[in-house]
Design a protein around this motif. Structure first.
Motif, PDB file in Angstrom:
ATOM      1  N   ILE A  87      -0.596  45.147 -45.761  1.00  0.00           N
ATOM      2  CA  ILE A  87       0.174  46.222 -45.128  1.00  0.00           C
ATOM      3  C   ILE A  87       0.884  45.697 -43.882  1.00  0.00           C
ATOM      4  N   LEU A  88       0.135  44.949 -43.058  1.00  0.00           N
ATOM      5  CA  LEU A  88       0.717  44.453 -41.809  1.00  0.00           C
ATOM      6  C   LEU A  88       1.813  43.434 -42.074  1.00  0.00           C
ATOM      7  N   ASN A  89       1.623  42.622 -43.126  1.00  0.00           N
ATOM      8  CA  ASN A  89       2.664  41.664 -43.498  1.00  0.00           C
ATOM      9  C   ASN A  89       3.964  42.372 -43.825  1.00  0.00           C
ATOM     10  N   ARG A  90       3.859  43.425 -44.678  1.00  0.00           N
ATOM     11  CA  ARG A  90       5.069  44.162 -45.060  1.00  0.00           C
ATOM     12  C   ARG A  90       5.719  44.785 -43.832  1.00  0.00           C
ATOM     13  N   ALA A  91       4.879  45.344 -42.925  1.00  0.00           N
ATOM     14  CA  ALA A  91       5.428  46.007 -41.740  1.00  0.00           C
ATOM     15  C   ALA A  91       6.132  45.005 -40.841  1.00  0.00           C
ATOM     16  N   ALA A 109      -0.638  29.508 -30.832  1.00  0.00           N
ATOM     17  CA  ALA A 109      -0.857  28.077 -31.072  1.00  0.00           C
ATOM     18  C   ALA A 109       0.230  27.508 -31.969  1.00  0.00           C
ATOM     19  N   ASN A 110       0.679  28.283 -32.957  1.00  0.00           N
ATOM     20  CA  ASN A 110       1.747  27.812 -33.837  1.00  0.00           C
ATOM     21  C   ASN A 110       3.010  27.503 -33.062  1.00  0.00           C
ATOM     22  N   ASP A 111       3.286  28.308 -32.026  1.00  0.00           N
ATOM     23  CA  ASP A 111       4.486  28.079 -31.229  1.00  0.00           C
ATOM     24  C   ASP A 111       4.252  27.107 -30.088  1.00  0.00           C
ATOM     25  N   MET A 165       6.637  36.856 -28.845  1.00  0.00           N
ATOM     26  CA  MET A 165       6.770  35.547 -29.488  1.00  0.00           C
ATOM     27  C   MET A 165       7.889  35.556 -30.521  1.00  0.00           C
ATOM     28  N   GLY A 166       8.145  36.736 -31.096  1.00  0.00           N
ATOM     29  CA  GLY A 166       9.292  36.878 -31.978  1.00  0.00           C
ATOM     30  C   GLY A 166       9.133  36.270 -33.347  1.00  0.00           C
ATOM     31  N   THR A 167       8.022  35.600 -33.596  1.00  0.00           N
ATOM     32  CA  THR A 167       7.808  35.031 -34.928  1.00  0.00           C
ATOM     33  C   THR A 167       7.086  36.041 -35.809  1.00  0.00           C
ATOM     34  N   LYS A 168       7.044  35.728 -37.112  1.00  0.00           N
ATOM     35  CA  LYS A 168       6.375  36.659 -38.020  1.00  0.00           C
ATOM     36  C   LYS A 168       4.888  36.736 -37.701  1.00  0.00           C
ATOM     37  N   ALA A 169       4.292  35.569 -37.366  1.00  0.00           N
ATOM     38  CA  ALA A 169       2.869  35.574 -37.025  1.00  0.00           C
ATOM     39  C   ALA A 169       2.614  36.410 -35.775  1.00  0.00           C
ATOM     40  N   GLY A 170       3.534  36.302 -34.803  1.00  0.00           N
ATOM     41  CA  GLY A 170       3.366  37.069 -33.572  1.00  0.00           C
ATOM     42  C   GLY A 170       3.453  38.558 -33.821  1.00  0.00           C
ATOM     43  N   GLY A 185      14.106  35.330 -32.248  1.00  0.00           N
ATOM     44  CA  GLY A 185      13.454  34.255 -31.519  1.00  0.00           C
ATOM     45  C   GLY A 185      12.628  34.806 -30.368  1.00  0.00           C
ATOM     46  N   PRO A 186      12.036  33.904 -29.570  1.00  0.00           N
ATOM     47  CA  PRO A 186      11.148  34.366 -28.509  1.00  0.00           C
ATOM     48  C   PRO A 186      11.891  35.165 -27.449  1.00  0.00           C
TER      49      PRO A 186
END
Lengths: 124, 500
Positions: free
Chosen positions: B473-477, B400-402, B317-322, B270-271
């Protein structure tokens, strides 16, 4: 030996090491001489090494080697890991001190002084 | 299997040892060997990385001691990505500095290449090791070689900058060691995976203390706010390629260590307010300091610190997007900042006092260098067709998502500040008349330096036009960083370990 004595020794080791760290920190933060700052860093290192050794301390402990007569002594053995770590830390501290002294020689040749408040060509 | 991750550390260390010996026979070897080593490391790291993406994390056991007891190296989608990036940037830096001090000082060039090898070896070690004490040792290797590289020039104030860096570096290393002692005394292990598995058994007061000491310990390499006083001086006084090595390699390793500690070691999900707050302060203070700098390299240094603050905000932010945005920013910064330092050092080279005010009209005298500098500036402030745009956009969308509107506001505000101080330089380079009195005869960049800059510029354009090429690549990382249970399982299970 009873348990209380062991605790006293342990607390003594911890207190001494924290005292050493604080003395070193005081020297680094307040002393004006470059050499004294490096001495302060070394004192901090010494305090941390003592703290590290203190963690593995066992009263009446033996070396962590299974030798004749000590086959079942694993409860009495001191933890070997902090000792290995402290060796590495000593070597690293030695390296950093050597680099620092080399830099002090360079600074002395450049500024002709060891006082830190006279060496301020860059914004500190 | 083409090789093993341990070669990524062992080969540059061996090369650093062999360079002075082989230099006795043929002086050119001192320059050639680092290039061969870094080129080989890039290929090795990239092929291992492709292997990891296809088959899963490689966990290498050193000297036959299995995971909780011995040191192990973890080459996962995240660490492999960073190791490949670092070796590649190292290779580009070698290409740029191939003729460094040529025909002038053989001894100086020898020392430069030795310490460059140690710097790369240490930074890769920080990233791929799975043991906190081992990580401490690598941080010290990076530190000592960075102090030496900062003090490279004897004539300038470089020893002063290096001494300042050394004091901060060794104090923070002491803090890191105290944190390691705290964790070891509570959990009895140094292995990151085992610490992560047992961290919730540790009393919270010890956990918080250890975390604070960790942040102080790693903060100097990661350039977070109160601990980054060394950076502007070190970047200014060190040779140009060393500044780009700090920005492209060392800082990335520091940020990785910090993030691995927060996400895996202390298993926070989490954040993380602490990262967001530290990052925000770093960002705002650094960017406003950059605005009032008169020296180009100091300005670039503060800009680098600010970017790292933004990376920490995105990680926080702790999220996957962050996390995705943060890794994207790290990738872009590792490409763009060396380009700015490469071209910027030629601009600085042609001004006596390193001041921006002396660079009037250099754009007409050195068209390629100035164009590369302008391209890098456009990319780092985030103009649309370049790489920096996509990373900044992903930070904003993640925020923005958060619903973190304050972050969006500050990031956009700071971007304006960034535009002001970068465009001020570009304006002076291109639209001011060349002043013979302040500038000396321009030193033209050499061919190898131009090739190095061109490679980075092409990469910026490729990522700018095809951001999807790196998003997989960044998604997997980022999945790898967020998935602590899998990290623990991969390291501690014996079935997937590979022993060589």
């Amino acid at each position: 030996m009873n348990i209380e004595n062991i605790e006293i020794i342990r607390i003594g080791v911890y207190a001494t090491s924290i005292l050493l760290i604080l003395i070193g920190l005081y020297a680094v933060l307040t002393k004006k001489s470059l050499i004294k700052i490096i001495i302060g860093l070394s004192i901090i290192d010494g305090g941390i090494h003592l703290l590290l050794i203190g963690i593995g301390y066992i009263k009446n402990g033996t070396a962590p080697i299974f030798s004749p007569g000590f086959e079942n002594a694993s409860a009495q053995m001191v933890d070997p890991v902090p000792q290995a770590l402290v060796l590495t830390a000593i070597v690293i501290g030695f390296g950093v001190t050597a680099v620092a002294l080399a830099l002090i020689i360079r600074l002395y040749r450049h500024h002709n002084t060891l006082k830190i408040d006279e060496i301020k060509n860059l914004k500190w | 299997m083409v090789g093993s991750p341990v070669l990524l550390i062992a080969i540059p260390l061996l090369a650093a040892f062999l360079i002075p010996l082989l230099g006795i026979f043929w002086k050119e070897l001192v320059r050639i060997i680092p290039g061969l080593v870094l080129g080989y490391l890039t290929i090795l790291s990239a092929s291992l990385y492709i292997d990891v993406l296809n088959t899963g994390t490689i966990v290498e056991t050193i000297a036959g001691w299995r995971a909780p007891w011995g040191i192990n190296l973890v080459f996962s989608p995240l660490t492999g990505f960073l190791a490949t990036l670092m070796t590649f940037i190292g290779f580009i830096i070698w290409l740029y500095s191939y003729r460094f001090k040529r025909n002038v000082e053989f001894e100086a060039a020898k020392k430069y290449f030795i310490f460059l090898m140690l710097l790369v070896a240490g930074s890769i070690g920080i990233v791929i090791t799975g043991d906190i004490f081992n990580q401490f040792v690598f941080i010290e290797i990076v530190g000592i070689s960075a102090y030496a590289l900062t003090a490279f020039y004897t004539g300038r104030n470089s020893a002063e900058a290096a001494f300042k860096y050394l004091i901060m570096g060794s104090l923070s290393a002491s803090a890191l060691l105290i944190a390691i002692i705290l964790i070891y005394s509570q959990l009895g292990t140094l292995n990151m995976a085992e610490i992560a598995a047992n961290i919730h058994n540790m009393p919270p007061q010890y956990r918080v203390t250890a975390m604070i000491f960790f942040i102080i310990g790693i903060g100097v390499e990661a350039e977070i706010f109160p601990l980054n006083g060394w950076a502007p001086d070190a970047y200014t006084e060190a040779p140009g390629p060393v500044g780009s090595a700090f920005a492209g390699i060392v800082v990335k390793a520091g940020i990785y260590a910090m993030v691995r500690m927060m996400f895996t070691l202390f298993d926070i999900s989490g954040p993380m307010q602490i990262l967001i707050i530290i990052g925000m302060i770093t960002l705002v203070v650094a960017e406003t300091s950059a605005l009032r700098q008169v020296q180009l390299k100091r300005m670039l240094a503060y800009s680098s610190i600010g970017q790292m603050g933004l990376v920490l905000v995105a990680f926080g932010m702790g999220t996957k997007a962050g996390v995705f945005a943060a890794l994207f920013l790290m990738l872009n910064h590792a490409i763009i900042k060396p380009l700015l330092f490469f071209s910027g050092s030629y601009l600085v080279f042609n001004s006596k006092e390193k001041n921006i005010s002396e660079m009037s009209g250099l754009g007409k005298l050195m068209p390629f260098t100035a164009a590369f500098f302008a391209l890098g500036s456009f990319a780092i402030v985030g103009l649309p067709p370049f790489a920096g745009f996509w990373s900044k956009l992903s930070v904003l969308t993640a925020a923005a998502n958060d619903g973190l509107l304050l972050i969006i506001a500050i990031v956009l505000l700071v971007s304006i500040v960034e535009i002001v101080y970068y465009f001020r330089v570009i304006n002076r380079i291109y639209f001011f008349k060349f002043d013979k009195a302040t500038s000396v005869v321009p030193h033209k960049p050499r061919v190898n330096a131009l090739i190095a800059m061109a490679i980075l510029a092409i990469l910026i354009l490729v990522i700018g036009f095809y951001p999807d090429s790196v998003s997989e690549i960044l998604n997997r990382a980022s999945e790898d960083l967020l998935n602590t249970p899998d990290y623990i399982k991969n390291v501690l299970s014996t079935g997937q370990s590979l022993t060589y």
